[in-house]
Enzyme design. Structure first.
Site, PDB file in Angstrom:
ATOM      1  N   ALA A  91       0.652  -1.174  -0.020  1.00  0.00           N
ATOM      2  CA  ALA A  91       0.035   0.041  -0.075  1.00  0.00           C
ATOM      3  C   ALA A  91       0.839   1.059  -0.072  1.00  0.00           C
ATOM      4  O   ALA A  91       2.040   1.482   0.299  1.00  0.00           O
ATOM      5  CB  ALA A  91      -1.014  -0.013   1.265  1.00  0.00           C
TER       6      ALA A  91
ATOM      7  N   ILE B 124       0.335   5.736   0.776  1.00  0.00           N
ATOM      8  CA  ILE B 124      -0.429   6.881   0.970  1.00  0.00           C
ATOM      9  C   ILE B 124      -0.460   7.462  -0.271  1.00  0.00           C
ATOM     10  O   ILE B 124       0.539   7.874  -0.882  1.00  0.00           O
ATOM     11  CB  ILE B 124       0.105   7.745   2.074  1.00  0.00           C
ATOM     12  CG1 ILE B 124      -0.779   8.820   2.337  1.00  0.00           C
ATOM     13  CG2 ILE B 124       1.421   8.120   2.055  1.00  0.00           C
ATOM     14  CD1 ILE B 124      -0.469   9.819   3.647  1.00  0.00           C
ATOM     15  N   SER B 125      -1.584   7.991  -0.823  1.00  0.00           N
ATOM     16  CA  SER B 125      -1.645   8.566  -2.037  1.00  0.00           C
ATOM     17  C   SER B 125      -1.105  10.084  -1.831  1.00  0.00           C
ATOM     18  O   SER B 125      -0.672  10.546  -0.924  1.00  0.00           O
ATOM     19  CB  SER B 125      -3.064   8.642  -2.443  1.00  0.00           C
ATOM     20  OG  SER B 125      -3.861   7.723  -2.739  1.00  0.00           O
TER      21      SER B 125
ATOM     22  N   HIS C 146      -5.252  13.193  -3.028  1.00  0.00           N
ATOM     23  CA  HIS C 146      -6.228  13.401  -1.818  1.00  0.00           C
ATOM     24  C   HIS C 146      -7.088  14.746  -2.215  1.00  0.00           C
ATOM     25  O   HIS C 146      -8.240  14.839  -1.834  1.00  0.00           O
ATOM     26  CB  HIS C 146      -5.473  13.584  -0.917  1.00  0.00           C
ATOM     27  CG  HIS C 146      -4.876  12.228  -0.171  1.00  0.00           C
ATOM     28  ND1 HIS C 146      -3.598  12.100   0.739  1.00  0.00           N
ATOM     29  CD2 HIS C 146      -5.186  10.958  -0.145  1.00  0.00           C
ATOM     30  CE1 HIS C 146      -3.780  10.974   1.164  1.00  0.00           C
ATOM     31  NE2 HIS C 146      -4.812   9.974   0.726  1.00  0.00           N
TER      32      HIS C 146
ATOM     33  N   ASP D 220     -10.497  -1.200   5.243  1.00  0.00           N
ATOM     34  CA  ASP D 220      -9.186  -1.829   4.603  1.00  0.00           C
ATOM     35  C   ASP D 220      -9.283  -3.354   4.590  1.00  0.00           C
ATOM     36  O   ASP D 220      -9.776  -3.842   5.693  1.00  0.00           O
ATOM     37  CB  ASP D 220      -8.242  -1.164   5.291  1.00  0.00           C
ATOM     38  CG  ASP D 220      -6.835  -1.225   3.950  1.00  0.00           C
ATOM     39  OD1 ASP D 220      -6.639  -0.330   3.691  1.00  0.00           O
ATOM     40  OD2 ASP D 220      -6.393  -2.556   3.639  1.00  0.00           O
TER      41      ASP D 220
HETATM   42  N1  SAH Z   1      -6.222   6.022   0.503  1.00  0.00           N
HETATM   43  C1  SAH Z   1      -5.040   5.506   1.323  1.00  0.00           C
HETATM   44  C2  SAH Z   1      -4.608   4.201   0.935  1.00  0.00           C
HETATM   45  C3  SAH Z   1      -4.051   4.116  -0.681  1.00  0.00           C
HETATM   46  S1  SAH Z   1      -3.470   2.323  -0.965  1.00  0.00           S
HETATM   47  C4  SAH Z   1      -4.119   6.418   1.610  1.00  0.00           C
HETATM   48  O1  SAH Z   1      -3.942   7.624   0.939  1.00  0.00           O
HETATM   49  O2  SAH Z   1      -3.507   6.244   2.703  1.00  0.00           O
HETATM   50  C5  SAH Z   1      -4.987   1.369  -1.063  1.00  0.00           C
HETATM   51  C6  SAH Z   1      -5.284   0.763   0.059  1.00  0.00           C
HETATM   52  O3  SAH Z   1      -6.443  -0.075  -0.506  1.00  0.00           O
HETATM   53  C7  SAH Z   1      -4.452  -0.192   0.729  1.00  0.00           C
HETATM   54  O4  SAH Z   1      -4.425   0.126   2.126  1.00  0.00           O
HETATM   55  C8  SAH Z   1      -5.043  -1.604   0.585  1.00  0.00           C
HETATM   56  O5  SAH Z   1      -4.813  -2.371   1.550  1.00  0.00           O
HETATM   57  C9  SAH Z   1      -6.547  -1.253   0.218  1.00  0.00           C
HETATM   58  N2  SAH Z   1      -7.114  -2.425  -0.398  1.00  0.00           N
HETATM   59  C10 SAH Z   1      -6.745  -2.961  -1.484  1.00  0.00           C
HETATM   60  N3  SAH Z   1      -7.771  -3.840  -1.806  1.00  0.00           N
HETATM   61  C11 SAH Z   1      -8.693  -3.768  -1.003  1.00  0.00           C
HETATM   62  C12 SAH Z   1     -10.010  -4.227  -1.033  1.00  0.00           C
HETATM   63  N4  SAH Z   1     -10.413  -5.497  -1.731  1.00  0.00           N
HETATM   64  N5  SAH Z   1     -10.728  -3.894   0.062  1.00  0.00           N
HETATM   65  C13 SAH Z   1     -10.385  -2.961   1.005  1.00  0.00           C
HETATM   66  N6  SAH Z   1      -9.260  -2.360   1.058  1.00  0.00           N
HETATM   67  C14 SAH Z   1      -8.382  -2.907  -0.078  1.00  0.00           C
END
Ligand code: SAH
Length: 263
Positions: free
Chosen positions: A57, A59-60, A65, A131
């Site tokens: 993962a 953070i975008s 955002h 998540d």
């Molecule tokens: N928006 C967040 C994380 C983006 S990374 C930020 O900016 O911090 C994408 C996230 O989606 C990761 O945390 C990953 O674990 C989650 N993810 C991926 N597939 C998923 C699913 N099927 N259900 C829920 N979360 C999921």
């Protein structure tokens, strides 16, 4: 897209996005000033770039955002006549007066957007981050507790981080007050889907908006991805709009790199 930026404080990062018109609403600017990205990003927090969180993962990037929040803003702000007159978004605010906002962030990762969405949606709103990896669910919660404001939002119980497969959305039945009806005012998806999941559209309120990155070719997760918004109006009519190209990690099955192709 905003120029790459290496800011050394949250304030300078936000001012950079404001000057470059990535942030255009004063309320979004003020929320980004309040929620310090340093609380959520593991390193180089004030660069306009994604940062690795672990568990596949990131953070975008801040500009992503900001774009997501600006797009969802009319569906986040509390809908009251008096606020309409003063919040700078005026007639753009969409909703039903007196309704408590319900906001869903799928793929909550660092937790940054959950905090930002809760900040904008106000003290009566319910904001749920989902998540599918428990380490990331906990990371979001832990990061949010790092500020007194974040800890206070969690303490109300109206802001929560939950474990689940976000492609199925999240039930609102146990969040519903009185005859308020089910569904979400706004759904943000923080990872790329292989298609526009009907279940997420179904879970939108009337009116409501879904913000979701989607692969260009259905069920081909390596194809180009674009942001889509799906709007449900007060009569339940659906409008799907394809926007700009993006790079996102994929929505996938937990515990594996294989994308989920069947739902
Ligand atoms: N928006 C967040 C994380 C983006 S990374 C930020 O900016 O911090 C994408 C996230 O989606 C990761 O945390 C990953 O674990 C989650 N993810 C991926 N597939 C998923 C699913 N099927 N259900 C829920 N979360 C999921």
């Amino acid at each position: 897209m905003v120029q790459q930026n290496s800011a050394n404080s949250n304030e300078s990062l936000v001012e950079h996005m404001w000057r470059n018109k990535v942030i255009t609403h004063p309320m979004v600017r003020s929320a980004f000033l309040k929620v310090d990205r340093g609380q959520y990003a593991p390193g180089d927090a004030y660069d306009d770039s994604p940062q690795v969180l672990g568990h596949h993962a990131t953070i975008s990037a801040p500009h992503m955002h900001a774009k997501a929040v600006e797009s969802l803003l009319p569906y986040l702000l509390p809908y009251t006549k008096s606020q309409q007159a003063t919040n700078g978004v005026e007639e753009d605010v969409v909703g039903v007066r007196g309704r408590r906002r319900r906001i869903l962030d799928i793929g909550s990762g660092s937790g940054f957007l959950v905090h930002m969405l809760a900040e904008l949606a106000g003290e009566t709103a319910v904001v749920i981050g989902v998540d599918h990896i428990d380490g990331l669910r906990k990371l979001g919660e832990t990061n949010m507790r790092r500020s007194p404001e974040g800890a206070a939002l969690l303490a109300t119980g109206r802001v929560r981080f939950c474990l689940g497969d976000g492609r199925k959305g999240w039930p609102t039945a146990n969040l519903v007050d009185g005859d308020d009806g089910e569904g979400w005012d706004a759904i943000h998806v923080g990872a790329a889907a292989v298609k526009l999941h009907d279940e997420l559209v179904r879970q939108l309120r009337s009116p409501g908006r879904l913000f979701i990155p989607v692969a260009e070719e259905e069920n081909n997760w390596s194809s180009d991805k674009h942001i889509w918004t799906v709007d449900k109006d007060e009569k339940g009519n659906i409008t799907k709009t394809k926007h700009y190209q993006v790079k996102y990690v994929s929505l996938m099955d937990a515990l594996g790199a294989a994308p989920h192709l069947s739902t």
